[in-house]
Write an enzyme that holds these catalytic residues in place. Structure first.
Site, PDB file in Angstrom:
ATOM      1  N   LYS A   1       0.833  -1.204   0.000  1.00 28.72           N
ATOM      2  CA  LYS A   1       0.000   0.000   0.000  1.00 28.72           C
ATOM      3  C   LYS A   1       0.866   1.253   0.000  1.00 28.72           C
ATOM      4  O   LYS A   1       2.008   1.242   0.455  1.00 28.72           O
ATOM      5  CB  LYS A   1      -0.906   0.018   1.241  1.00 28.72           C
ATOM      6  CG  LYS A   1      -1.876  -1.132   1.297  1.00 28.72           C
ATOM      7  CD  LYS A   1      -2.906  -1.031   0.209  1.00 28.72           C
ATOM      8  CE  LYS A   1      -3.910  -2.163   0.285  1.00 28.72           C
ATOM      9  NZ  LYS A   1      -4.634  -2.325  -0.943  1.00 28.72           N
ATOM     10  N   CYS A   2       0.282   2.339  -0.485  1.00 29.55           N
ATOM     11  CA  CYS A   2       0.922   3.645  -0.536  1.00 29.55           C
ATOM     12  C   CYS A   2       1.492   3.977   0.836  1.00 29.55           C
ATOM     13  O   CYS A   2       0.817   3.746   1.837  1.00 29.55           O
ATOM     14  CB  CYS A   2      -0.115   4.678  -0.953  1.00 29.55           C
ATOM     15  SG  CYS A   2       0.542   6.325  -1.201  1.00 29.55           S
ATOM     16  N   PRO A   3       2.703   4.455   0.908  1.00 31.68           N
ATOM     17  CA  PRO A   3       3.609   4.920  -0.151  1.00 31.68           C
ATOM     18  C   PRO A   3       4.643   3.882  -0.588  1.00 31.68           C
ATOM     19  O   PRO A   3       5.555   4.209  -1.327  1.00 31.68           O
ATOM     20  CB  PRO A   3       4.311   6.103   0.504  1.00 31.68           C
ATOM     21  CG  PRO A   3       4.501   5.644   1.923  1.00 31.68           C
ATOM     22  CD  PRO A   3       3.226   4.860   2.239  1.00 31.68           C
TER      23      PRO A   3
END
Length: 85
Positions: free
Chosen positions: A22-24
């Site tokens: 998942k981001c980042p």
């Protein structure tokens, strides 16, 4: 310091399987791979984070690298990113 491949050599594509991150994390991993890769390298990124569709093109703009291909395959976003010379 960026390494360049010797003249006349073909660089093997660098696969990055970032599915499930998942981001980042996807953009951070791609940035790290771009720093380590020789100029002209092709990095093939697979990821499932929908934010990557925004983050990776922005990263390429910032670094001067180019996205040669972008699409979907097997439920993942796929990017072909060429490191600038």
């Amino acid at each position: 310091m960026t390494m360049m491949a010797p003249a006349g050599t073909t660089l093997a594509p660098i696969p990055l399987d970032l599915r499930g991150l998942k981001c980042p994390l996807p953009v951070l991993r791609v940035r790290k791979a771009l720093i380590a890769a020789p100029a002209g390298s092709l990095i093939i990124v697979q990821c499932t984070d929908p934010m990557a569709a925004i983050d990776l093109p922005n990263l390429a703009r910032e670094t001067g690298d180019s996205i040669e291909r972008q699409g979907d395959a097997d439920g993942a976003l796929v990017f072909h990113i060429r490191k600038a010379a």
